[in-house]
Design an enzyme around this catalytic site. Structure first.
Site, short mmCIF file in Angstrom:
data_model
loop_
_atom_site.label_atom_id
_atom_site.label_comp_id
_atom_site.label_asym_id
_atom_site.label_seq_id
_atom_site.Cartn_x
_atom_site.Cartn_y
_atom_site.Cartn_z
N HIS A 94 0.86 -1.19 0.00
CA HIS A 94 0.00 0.00 0.00
C HIS A 94 0.89 1.25 0.00
O HIS A 94 2.07 1.18 0.34
CB HIS A 94 -0.89 0.02 1.24
CG HIS A 94 -1.69 -1.23 1.40
ND1 HIS A 94 -2.83 -1.49 0.68
CD2 HIS A 94 -1.48 -2.33 2.17
CE1 HIS A 94 -3.30 -2.66 1.01
NE2 HIS A 94 -2.50 -3.21 1.90
N THR A 156 15.93 -4.54 6.55
CA THR A 156 15.39 -3.40 5.79
C THR A 156 16.43 -2.80 4.85
O THR A 156 16.07 -2.01 3.99
CB THR A 156 14.91 -2.30 6.75
OG1 THR A 156 16.02 -1.86 7.54
CG2 THR A 156 13.80 -2.79 7.67
N ARG A 171 21.18 -5.22 12.04
CA ARG A 171 22.46 -4.51 12.02
C ARG A 171 23.59 -5.53 12.03
O ARG A 171 23.41 -6.66 12.48
CB ARG A 171 22.57 -3.60 13.26
CG ARG A 171 21.54 -2.48 13.30
CD ARG A 171 21.81 -1.39 12.24
NE ARG A 171 20.87 -0.29 12.33
CZ ARG A 171 20.04 0.07 11.34
NH1 ARG A 171 20.02 -0.59 10.20
NH2 ARG A 171 19.21 1.10 11.49
C1 LIG Z 1 6.97 0.52 7.36
C2 LIG Z 1 7.23 0.56 5.86
C3 LIG Z 1 5.90 0.69 5.10
C4 LIG Z 1 8.09 1.80 5.63
O1 LIG Z 1 8.43 1.88 4.28
P1 LIG Z 1 9.33 3.10 3.80
O2 LIG Z 1 8.67 4.37 4.20
O3 LIG Z 1 9.64 2.87 2.33
O4 LIG Z 1 10.63 2.95 4.70
P2 LIG Z 1 12.17 2.76 4.28
O5 LIG Z 1 12.38 1.44 3.63
O6 LIG Z 1 12.59 3.97 3.51
O7 LIG Z 1 12.89 2.75 5.72
C5 LIG Z 1 12.99 3.92 6.53
C6 LIG Z 1 13.73 3.57 7.84
O8 LIG Z 1 12.89 2.77 8.68
C7 LIG Z 1 13.47 1.49 8.94
N1 LIG Z 1 12.38 0.51 8.81
C8 LIG Z 1 11.54 0.39 7.76
N2 LIG Z 1 10.67 -0.60 7.97
C9 LIG Z 1 10.96 -1.12 9.18
C10 LIG Z 1 10.42 -2.20 9.91
N3 LIG Z 1 9.37 -2.90 9.44
N4 LIG Z 1 10.97 -2.48 11.12
C11 LIG Z 1 12.02 -1.76 11.58
N5 LIG Z 1 12.57 -0.74 10.93
C12 LIG Z 1 12.06 -0.42 9.72
C13 LIG Z 1 14.55 1.31 7.88
O9 LIG Z 1 15.61 0.52 8.34
C14 LIG Z 1 14.98 2.74 7.64
O10 LIG Z 1 15.88 3.13 8.65
P3 LIG Z 1 17.42 3.47 8.32
O11 LIG Z 1 17.38 4.56 7.29
O12 LIG Z 1 17.99 3.86 9.64
O13 LIG Z 1 18.02 2.20 7.77
C15 LIG Z 1 7.96 -0.69 5.33
O14 LIG Z 1 9.32 -0.74 5.64
C16 LIG Z 1 7.29 -1.99 5.73
O15 LIG Z 1 7.30 -2.43 6.89
N6 LIG Z 1 6.72 -2.64 4.66
C17 LIG Z 1 5.90 -3.79 4.78
C18 LIG Z 1 4.45 -3.40 4.69
C19 LIG Z 1 3.57 -4.56 4.98
O16 LIG Z 1 3.56 -5.07 6.08
N7 LIG Z 1 2.83 -5.01 3.94
C20 LIG Z 1 2.07 -6.22 4.07
C21 LIG Z 1 0.68 -6.15 3.55
S1 LIG Z 1 -0.43 -5.00 4.33
#
Ligand SMILES: CC(C)(COP(=O)(O)OP(=O)(O)OC[C@H]1O[C@@H](n2cnc3c(N)ncnc32)[C@H](O)[C@@H]1OP(=O)(O)O)[C@@H](O)C(=O)NCCC(=O)NCCS
Length: 181
Positions: A94, A156, A171
């Site tokens: 999303h 990530t 990490r």
């Molecule tokens: C939360 C989320 C949407 C954020 O996406 P984003 O805005 O593109 O975030 P980024 O990939 O740019 O990451 C930004 C920071 O947050 C951290 N981060 C991102 N997702 C994280 C997670 N799930 N847990 C811990 N840290 C996370 C990254 O390490 C990064 O930190 P850093 O720059 O210090 O390394 C995504 O990472 C995620 O969890 N996606 C899965 C969504 C999901 O569950 N979909 C299933 C169907 S509903």
């Protein structure tokens, strides 16, 4: 279902000689492709979320009862171990903006999906990597050659070759020393 599977295997799948793959765990979309190399054991579920997506698994690789969700591509190399309970996903599903995801469920119920505002970036797991149980690997990640991902990690960012990583977000814990390679 059997006919769909047979048609899929004939047109979209390449399997090595001695793989053991549970085909009924693969949820298909038009034009998606699967390649599994010789000697690999693939026990996971695969969900193709978008047409034309690719799963490629090299040779002598083990993938336990995990889940791989693909909109673009997941590439897994040779001699990889990927344990149970892992989720590998190459997209966010999303938009992070509510206004752009507010009609996702309604669209979905009509069999539609708008990918234009969804972050999608393929995942690569390079040769000889070992991914412990219950690991989550998110979009755009490359796990480098011979790297080890500790159980329960959330990956990530890219993992450099021959390093051990752990935690959430994962990490670097230490290097895989030359005598461990
Ligand atoms: C939360 C989320 C949407 C954020 O996406 P984003 O805005 O593109 O975030 P980024 O990939 O740019 O990451 C930004 C920071 O947050 C951290 N981060 C991102 N997702 C994280 C997670 N799930 N847990 C811990 N840290 C996370 C990254 O390490 C990064 O930190 P850093 O720059 O210090 O390394 C995504 O990472 C995620 O969890 N996606 C899965 C969504 C999901 O569950 N979909 C299933 C169907 S509903």
């Amino acid at each position: 279902l059997a006919n769909r599977l047979i048609r899929f295997v004939r047109t979209n799948a390449i399997f090595g000689d001695t793989h053991a793959t549970r085909l009924w765990r693969i949820h298909l979309k038009p034009g998606c492709r699967v390649k599994i190399g010789s000697g690999s054991i693939v026990q996971c579920s695969v969900r193709f979320d978008r047409a034309g997506a690719l799963l490629s698994v090299g040779e002598r690789t083990f993938i336990g009862p995990s889940l791989i969700v693909i909109a673009q591509e997941v590439i897994i190399g040779d001699d990889v171990l990927l344990s149970w309970g892992c989720t590998v996903v190459d997209h966010n599903s999303h938009s992070a903006r509510f206004s752009e995801r507010s009609s996702d469920v309604a669209d979905w119920s009509r069999g539609r999906k708008d990918w234009s505002n969804v972050a999608v970036e393929g995942v690569t797991i390079e040769n000889r990597a070992w991914v412990g149980f219950n690991v989550i690997i998110l979009k755009g990640v490359t796990i480098g050659e011979g790297a080890i991902v500790g159980a329960g990690s959330v990956v990530t960012r890219d993992v450099p070759p021959w390093t051990v990583v752990g935690g959430n977000p994962a990490r670097i814990i230490r290097e895989v020393s030359p005598n461990e390679r």
